[in-house]
Design an enzyme around this catalytic site. Structure first.
Site, PDB file in Angstrom:
ATOM      1  CD  GLU A  17     -21.730 -64.961   3.899  1.00  0.00           C
ATOM      2  OE1 GLU A  17     -21.478 -65.090   2.687  1.00  0.00           O
ATOM      3  OE2 GLU A  17     -22.270 -64.171   4.452  1.00  0.00           O
ATOM      4  CB  THR A  48     -19.984 -62.824   8.157  1.00  0.00           C
ATOM      5  OG1 THR A  48     -20.389 -63.070   9.408  1.00  0.00           O
ATOM      6  CG2 THR A  48     -20.890 -63.537   7.126  1.00  0.00           C
ATOM      7  CB  ALA A  51     -20.498 -53.586  10.009  1.00  0.00           C
ATOM      8  NE  ARG A 107     -20.129 -49.560   1.978  1.00  0.00           N
ATOM      9  CZ  ARG A 107     -21.237 -48.999   1.636  1.00  0.00           C
ATOM     10  NH1 ARG A 107     -21.387 -47.952   0.954  1.00  0.00           N
ATOM     11  NH2 ARG A 107     -22.513 -49.614   2.150  1.00  0.00           N
ATOM     12  N   GLY A 108     -18.761 -53.277   3.518  1.00  0.00           N
ATOM     13  CA  GLY A 108     -19.580 -53.582   4.895  1.00  0.00           C
ATOM     14  C   GLY A 108     -20.572 -52.481   5.048  1.00  0.00           C
ATOM     15  CG  ASP A 109     -24.257 -53.235   4.826  1.00  0.00           C
ATOM     16  OD1 ASP A 109     -24.231 -52.590   3.838  1.00  0.00           O
ATOM     17  OD2 ASP A 109     -24.831 -54.610   4.849  1.00  0.00           O
ATOM     18  CD  GLN A 175     -27.302 -59.785  -0.851  1.00  0.00           C
ATOM     19  OE1 GLN A 175     -27.010 -60.494  -0.182  1.00  0.00           O
ATOM     20  NE2 GLN A 175     -26.849 -58.316  -0.474  1.00  0.00           N
TER      21      GLN A 175
HETATM   22  P1  FAD Z   1     -18.451 -51.651  -2.697  1.00  0.00           P
HETATM   23  O1  FAD Z   1     -17.797 -52.318  -3.615  1.00  0.00           O
HETATM   24  O2  FAD Z   1     -17.379 -50.552  -1.949  1.00  0.00           O
HETATM   25  O3  FAD Z   1     -19.585 -50.689  -3.042  1.00  0.00           O
HETATM   26  C1  FAD Z   1     -20.563 -50.103  -2.131  1.00  0.00           C
HETATM   27  C2  FAD Z   1     -21.572 -48.863  -2.877  1.00  0.00           C
HETATM   28  O4  FAD Z   1     -20.730 -48.076  -3.378  1.00  0.00           O
HETATM   29  C3  FAD Z   1     -22.189 -49.767  -4.224  1.00  0.00           C
HETATM   30  O5  FAD Z   1     -23.413 -48.923  -4.531  1.00  0.00           O
HETATM   31  C4  FAD Z   1     -21.271 -49.399  -5.285  1.00  0.00           C
HETATM   32  O6  FAD Z   1     -21.653 -49.296  -6.688  1.00  0.00           O
HETATM   33  C5  FAD Z   1     -20.531 -48.063  -4.744  1.00  0.00           C
HETATM   34  N1  FAD Z   1     -19.167 -47.882  -5.221  1.00  0.00           N
HETATM   35  C6  FAD Z   1     -18.213 -48.977  -4.876  1.00  0.00           C
HETATM   36  N2  FAD Z   1     -16.773 -48.531  -5.388  1.00  0.00           N
HETATM   37  C7  FAD Z   1     -17.162 -47.123  -5.575  1.00  0.00           C
HETATM   38  C8  FAD Z   1     -16.261 -46.148  -5.991  1.00  0.00           C
HETATM   39  N3  FAD Z   1     -14.742 -46.229  -6.132  1.00  0.00           N
HETATM   40  N4  FAD Z   1     -16.306 -44.659  -6.128  1.00  0.00           N
HETATM   41  C9  FAD Z   1     -17.870 -44.408  -5.862  1.00  0.00           C
HETATM   42  N5  FAD Z   1     -18.854 -45.606  -5.796  1.00  0.00           N
HETATM   43  C10 FAD Z   1     -18.373 -46.968  -5.684  1.00  0.00           C
HETATM   44  N6  FAD Z   1     -21.163 -56.991   5.342  1.00  0.00           N
HETATM   45  C11 FAD Z   1     -20.375 -56.941   6.369  1.00  0.00           C
HETATM   46  O7  FAD Z   1     -20.491 -56.116   7.179  1.00  0.00           O
HETATM   47  N7  FAD Z   1     -19.751 -57.901   6.714  1.00  0.00           N
HETATM   48  C12 FAD Z   1     -19.818 -59.428   6.115  1.00  0.00           C
HETATM   49  O8  FAD Z   1     -19.161 -60.318   6.367  1.00  0.00           O
HETATM   50  C13 FAD Z   1     -20.447 -59.222   4.750  1.00  0.00           C
HETATM   51  N8  FAD Z   1     -20.508 -60.274   3.801  1.00  0.00           N
HETATM   52  C14 FAD Z   1     -21.195 -60.364   2.796  1.00  0.00           C
HETATM   53  C15 FAD Z   1     -21.024 -61.278   1.898  1.00  0.00           C
HETATM   54  C16 FAD Z   1     -21.581 -61.416   0.372  1.00  0.00           C
HETATM   55  C17 FAD Z   1     -21.242 -62.509  -0.474  1.00  0.00           C
HETATM   56  C18 FAD Z   1     -22.249 -60.311   0.212  1.00  0.00           C
HETATM   57  C19 FAD Z   1     -22.795 -59.982  -1.364  1.00  0.00           C
HETATM   58  C20 FAD Z   1     -22.444 -59.140   0.909  1.00  0.00           C
HETATM   59  C21 FAD Z   1     -21.848 -59.177   2.228  1.00  0.00           C
HETATM   60  N9  FAD Z   1     -21.844 -58.018   3.247  1.00  0.00           N
HETATM   61  C22 FAD Z   1     -21.085 -57.954   4.206  1.00  0.00           C
HETATM   62  C23 FAD Z   1     -22.789 -56.823   2.849  1.00  0.00           C
HETATM   63  C24 FAD Z   1     -21.603 -55.750   2.182  1.00  0.00           C
HETATM   64  O9  FAD Z   1     -20.847 -55.160   3.150  1.00  0.00           O
HETATM   65  C25 FAD Z   1     -22.995 -54.666   1.728  1.00  0.00           C
HETATM   66  O10 FAD Z   1     -23.522 -55.036   0.750  1.00  0.00           O
HETATM   67  C26 FAD Z   1     -22.197 -53.287   1.558  1.00  0.00           C
HETATM   68  O11 FAD Z   1     -23.209 -52.310   1.441  1.00  0.00           O
HETATM   69  C27 FAD Z   1     -21.372 -53.377   0.314  1.00  0.00           C
HETATM   70  O12 FAD Z   1     -20.220 -53.693   0.009  1.00  0.00           O
HETATM   71  P2  FAD Z   1     -19.212 -53.817  -1.142  1.00  0.00           P
HETATM   72  O13 FAD Z   1     -18.070 -54.642  -0.705  1.00  0.00           O
HETATM   73  O14 FAD Z   1     -20.231 -54.563  -2.171  1.00  0.00           O
HETATM   74  O15 FAD Z   1     -19.034 -52.234  -1.174  1.00  0.00           O
END
Ligand code: FAD
Length: 283
Positions: A17, A48, A51, A107-109, A175
């Site tokens: 990555e 990546t 956000a 979802r992104g941070d 993660q």
């Molecule tokens: P989600 O799956 O949407 O989850 C977010 C939170 O909401 C979790 O606590 C989950 O339990 C909860 N949740 C999920 N779905 C629902 C629902 N339908 N209803 C209620 N609650 C729900 N960030 C960036 O900005 N850019 C990147 O390029 C990037 N690359 C990454 C690569 C990897 C391999 C990893 C592991 C993370 C990366 N991140 C990146 C960080 C990531 O965006 C954050 O960890 C973010 O906070 C969560 O993203 P997610 O897609 O897991 O979210």
């Protein structure tokens, strides 16, 4: 090759990555680092998406340059945060032209300096569903061996992971973690929840104490006490910490491979040195 095919045909994969740098000079540095990493013939690299959407143009330029200069496949990330259907549609057109077959949907941070921001998509499962409806790309999603920092508990987090898989997620990229037992336990919980997609282990070579503290605080990642003690004892000695990080990750990766892990995904932080050393040690 699509992730869905790749993980059907290959026992284990290696991927890297990287993130799009914000200056031309840093981009050139990244391409030099990628020449080193390309020697390990990665199955793909992932890029990546920051956000905030501010570096959208830079991200596209880097994606283009990587496509032109290297043979490996690239999996761009897309996020719900600071995005909407119009932006995703435009991005998909651009990616289709490049011949992209895989996307990591997140979802992104939330960026620190901006008012937020999830408009059309609130959680990653909604983005996965949209991407699946619009393309025939393979879609990867994120998983959290120690639970996502916002989730109530790991079980709840896995229920939400299942929503992403039911929406069409083809593979789970975790993660970073330092405790393989936590990864194996997570894998077991995921499988018990009826999820059968490949789970790819996220590996981050430790570079220095500051980077480690930042990553682990932001991401809810625990550090084994023995390892942390050694790092803290030598906190001023960056070479020692880097070499310790290589040694630790090499042992960690060997154990993961011995335990039939589908793939190793290295968070390279745009540097080749540690990842190259680890791969030389384990392959
Ligand atoms: P989600 O799956 O949407 O989850 C977010 C939170 O909401 C979790 O606590 C989950 O339990 C909860 N949740 C999920 N779905 C629902 C629902 N339908 N209803 C209620 N609650 C729900 N960030 C960036 O900005 N850019 C990147 O390029 C990037 N690359 C990454 C690569 C990897 C391999 C990893 C592991 C993370 C990366 N991140 C990146 C960080 C990531 O965006 C954050 O960890 C973010 O906070 C969560 O993203 P997610 O897609 O897991 O979210």
């Amino acid at each position: 090759m699509k992730l869905s095919e790749l993980y059907n045909t290959k026992k284990r994969t290696i991927s890297f990555e990287v993130f799009p740098p914000d200056t031309d000079e840093k981009c050139e540095k990244l391409y030099l680092e990628m020449i080193e990493l390309a020697k390990f013939k990665p199955d793909f690299i992932s890029l990546t998406y920051g956000a905030g959407g501010k570096n959208d143009v830079q991200a596209k330029e880097v994606l283009n340059a990587l496509h032109e200069r290297f043979e490996f496949e690239i999996m761009p990330h897309l996020t719900c945060v600071c995005s909407n259907k119009k932006f995703i549609d435009e991005s998909l057109n651009f990616l289709k032209q490049l011949g992209t077959e895989n996307i990591l949907a997140l979802r992104g941070d939330k960026p620190n300096d901006s008012e937020i921001t999830c408009t059309d998509f609130h959680y990653a499962n909604e983005l996965v569903e949209y991407l699946k409806a619009k393309t025939n790309f393979s879609i990867a999603v994120a998983g959290y061996p120690e639970g996502h920092i916002e989730s109530k508990n790991i079980e709840d987090d896995i229920k939400n992971l299942k929503k992403k898989i039911n929406a069409g997620g083809d593979a789970i990229f975790t993660q970073l973690f330092f405790d393989n037992d936590k990864f194996y336990k997570y894998k077991e919980l995921v499988i018990n929840a009826g999820i059968t997609k490949p789970i790819i282990a996220g590996i981050m070579p430790i570079l220095n104490l500051k980077q480690l503290q930042k990553m682990t605080t932001l991401a809810n990642v625990s550090i084994p006490k023995k390892l942390l003690n050694k790092i803290e004892e030598h906190s001023e000695d960056s070479n020692y910490i880097k070499e310790l990080g290589i040694e630790f990750a090499s042992v960690q990766c060997e154990d993961l491979l011995a335990n039939e892990t589908n793939g190793l995904h290295f968070f390279t932080l745009n540097k080749s040195y540690s990842t190259s050393k680890i791969l030389t040690n384990i392959l």
